[in-house]
Motif scaffolding. Structure first.
Motif, PDB file in Angstrom:
ATOM      1  N   ARG A   1       0.922  -1.050   0.113  1.00 48.30           N
ATOM      2  CA  ARG A   1       0.049  -0.126   0.124  1.00 48.30           C
ATOM      3  C   ARG A   1       0.884   1.188   0.041  1.00 48.30           C
ATOM      4  N   GLY A   2       0.513   1.862  -0.919  1.00 49.07           N
ATOM      5  CA  GLY A   2       1.293   3.478  -1.015  1.00 49.07           C
ATOM      6  C   GLY A   2       2.686   3.308  -1.797  1.00 49.07           C
ATOM      7  N   ASP A   3       2.909   2.165  -2.256  1.00 48.60           N
ATOM      8  CA  ASP A   3       4.200   2.164  -3.322  1.00 48.60           C
ATOM      9  C   ASP A   3       3.737   2.781  -4.783  1.00 48.60           C
ATOM     10  N   THR A   4       4.786   3.441  -5.319  1.00 47.20           N
ATOM     11  CA  THR A   4       4.687   4.128  -6.399  1.00 47.20           C
ATOM     12  C   THR A   4       6.006   3.491  -7.224  1.00 47.20           C
ATOM     13  N   LEU A   5       5.833   3.869  -8.514  1.00 45.68           N
ATOM     14  CA  LEU A   5       6.956   3.153  -9.380  1.00 45.68           C
ATOM     15  C   LEU A   5       8.319   3.959  -9.003  1.00 45.68           C
ATOM     16  N   GLN A   6       8.029   5.308  -8.869  1.00 46.39           N
ATOM     17  CA  GLN A   6       9.325   5.840  -8.180  1.00 46.39           C
ATOM     18  C   GLN A   6       9.890   5.299  -6.621  1.00 46.39           C
TER      19      GLN A   6
ATOM     20  N   ASP B   1       2.606  -3.830 -18.672  1.00 47.70           N
ATOM     21  CA  ASP B   1       1.336  -3.370 -18.282  1.00 47.70           C
ATOM     22  C   ASP B   1       1.381  -2.202 -17.378  1.00 47.70           C
ATOM     23  N   LEU B   2       3.070  -1.818 -17.306  1.00 43.75           N
ATOM     24  CA  LEU B   2       3.017  -0.579 -16.370  1.00 43.75           C
ATOM     25  C   LEU B   2       3.688   0.853 -17.099  1.00 43.75           C
ATOM     26  N   ARG B   3       3.288   0.720 -18.557  1.00 40.72           N
ATOM     27  CA  ARG B   3       3.713   1.693 -19.274  1.00 40.72           C
ATOM     28  C   ARG B   3       2.640   2.863 -19.392  1.00 40.72           C
ATOM     29  N   SER B   4       1.373   2.873 -18.876  1.00 40.01           N
ATOM     30  CA  SER B   4       0.520   3.809 -18.768  1.00 40.01           C
ATOM     31  C   SER B   4       0.720   4.762 -17.933  1.00 40.01           C
ATOM     32  N   GLU B   5       0.265   5.954 -18.039  1.00 42.12           N
ATOM     33  CA  GLU B   5       0.567   7.222 -16.994  1.00 42.12           C
ATOM     34  C   GLU B   5       0.023   6.866 -15.616  1.00 42.12           C
ATOM     35  N   SER B   6      -1.131   6.062 -15.777  1.00 40.80           N
ATOM     36  CA  SER B   6      -1.937   5.948 -14.435  1.00 40.80           C
ATOM     37  C   SER B   6      -0.994   5.023 -13.496  1.00 40.80           C
ATOM     38  N   ALA B   7      -0.282   4.366 -14.095  1.00 43.66           N
ATOM     39  CA  ALA B   7       0.700   3.294 -13.291  1.00 43.66           C
ATOM     40  C   ALA B   7       1.811   4.051 -12.602  1.00 43.66           C
ATOM     41  N   VAL B   8       2.085   5.405 -12.942  1.00 51.48           N
ATOM     42  CA  VAL B   8       2.950   6.043 -12.452  1.00 51.48           C
ATOM     43  C   VAL B   8       2.428   6.801 -11.056  1.00 51.48           C
ATOM     44  N   ARG B   9       1.112   7.086 -11.111  1.00 57.95           N
ATOM     45  CA  ARG B   9       0.332   7.506  -9.910  1.00 57.95           C
ATOM     46  C   ARG B   9      -0.052   6.587  -8.781  1.00 57.95           C
ATOM     47  N   GLU B  10      -0.348   5.299  -9.188  1.00 53.91           N
ATOM     48  CA  GLU B  10      -0.989   4.410  -8.491  1.00 53.91           C
ATOM     49  C   GLU B  10      -0.882   2.900  -8.654  1.00 53.91           C
ATOM     50  N   LEU B  11      -0.559   2.173  -7.946  1.00 53.11           N
ATOM     51  CA  LEU B  11      -0.274   0.599  -8.247  1.00 53.11           C
ATOM     52  C   LEU B  11      -1.309  -0.172  -7.224  1.00 53.11           C
ATOM     53  N   PRO B  12      -1.809  -1.008  -7.806  1.00 51.35           N
ATOM     54  CA  PRO B  12      -2.804  -1.998  -7.134  1.00 51.35           C
ATOM     55  C   PRO B  12      -2.146  -2.615  -5.921  1.00 51.35           C
ATOM     56  N   SER B  13      -2.387  -2.593  -4.508  1.00 52.50           N
ATOM     57  CA  SER B  13      -1.794  -3.465  -3.725  1.00 52.50           C
ATOM     58  C   SER B  13      -1.926  -4.745  -3.901  1.00 52.50           C
TER      59      SER B  13
END
Length: 255
Positions: free
Chosen positions: A206-211, A230-242
């Motif tokens: 929970r709370g992880d980001t790509l950065q 599957d992590l190439r979308s911009e939404s993946a930068v903001r939020e990752l499913p726990s």
């Protein structure tokens, strides 16, 4: 359906000889109620076909049609991805004369694909069309069959002649680090058919980001995306499913 019985005989009515006649021969003509649609035999509807990174795999698409008087065509509904190859369909010959032996026609083709090393977790729905060729006065019937192509995340299956050094070259990675990730390996020359991890599978918290993940493992967002399509979308930068999995190749010097 309607049926008609048609009978024939041969008659020699030459004026200089007695009239001669052959025995009568009869045939039954059957007119079907409708032109039958072709049917797929394989693969099953909505099947999932699994691929591994940098490993060629293939599956067969085939079908039949109970109308033996029309050719059968097989083709993808949309253009295929670069590197996906569909072999020219092999089709049986249609019936031309009523006495021809064909009871139905069939068509078969094979799709071959070797996913690139940057397509981990790639998923694609591919649809194929099986269609009659049609002709004058005929409306061709067709059917579609869709399957799901999925590339396994973070996994490679060894091929004949592979060594850990060669696997490192394939994935442009340090082979000793790859060997260390696969703790069950007892040799630098894994048996053919072994499933290897080409990175570490990390479970998102929970709370992880790509950065934050990139910083923790001494890698970059671009490096993570190269291993996780599957992590190439911009939404993946903001939020990752726990609870989801990510493939990471850590910097072992900073970890």
């Amino acid at each position: 359906a309607n049926q008609h019985l048609v009978c024939f005989d041969a008659v020699d009515d030459a004026p200089t000889a007695p009239i001669l006649s052959s025995l009568q021969s009869c045939v039954r003509l059957v007119v079907t109620a409708a032109n039958p649609s072709p049917q797929f035999a394989s693969p099953p509807e909505n099947a999932t076909i699994r691929f591994f990174l940098a490993v060629p795999n293939a599956f067969t698409i085939n079908g039949t049609n109970d109308n033996p008087y029309d050719n059968l065509l097989l083709f993808p509904r949309e253009p295929l991805l670069d590197g996906q190859l569909l072999s020219p369909p092999v089709a049986t010959e249609k019936r031309v004369r009523a006495t021809d032996p064909a009871l139905r026609v069939s068509a078969s083709s094979e799709l071959t694909w070797k996913p690139a090393i940057t397509l981990g977790a790639y998923a694609q729905t591919v649809c194929f069309v099986l269609s009659q060729q049609g002709g004058p006065g005929t409306i061709p019937q067709s059917k579609q069959r869709c399957v799901r192509l999925v590339v396994e995340r973070c996994k490679y299956v060894t091929q004949a002649g592979d060594s850990m050094q060669l696997v490192g070259q394939i994935f442009e990675s340090d082979w000793l680090s790859l060997w260390a990730l696969n703790v069950e390996l007892k040799t630098f020359d894994p048996p053919t058919g072994s499933t290897l991890l080409i990175g570490r599978l990390y479970i998102v918290q929970r709370g992880d980001t790509l950065q934050s993940i990139a910083s923790e493992f001494g890698t970059s967002i671009e490096g993570i995306r190269n291993l996780n399509y599957d992590l190439r979308s911009e939404s993946a930068v903001r939020e990752l499913p726990s609870g989801s999995s990510i493939c990471i190749f850590p910097d072992t010097c900073t970890e």
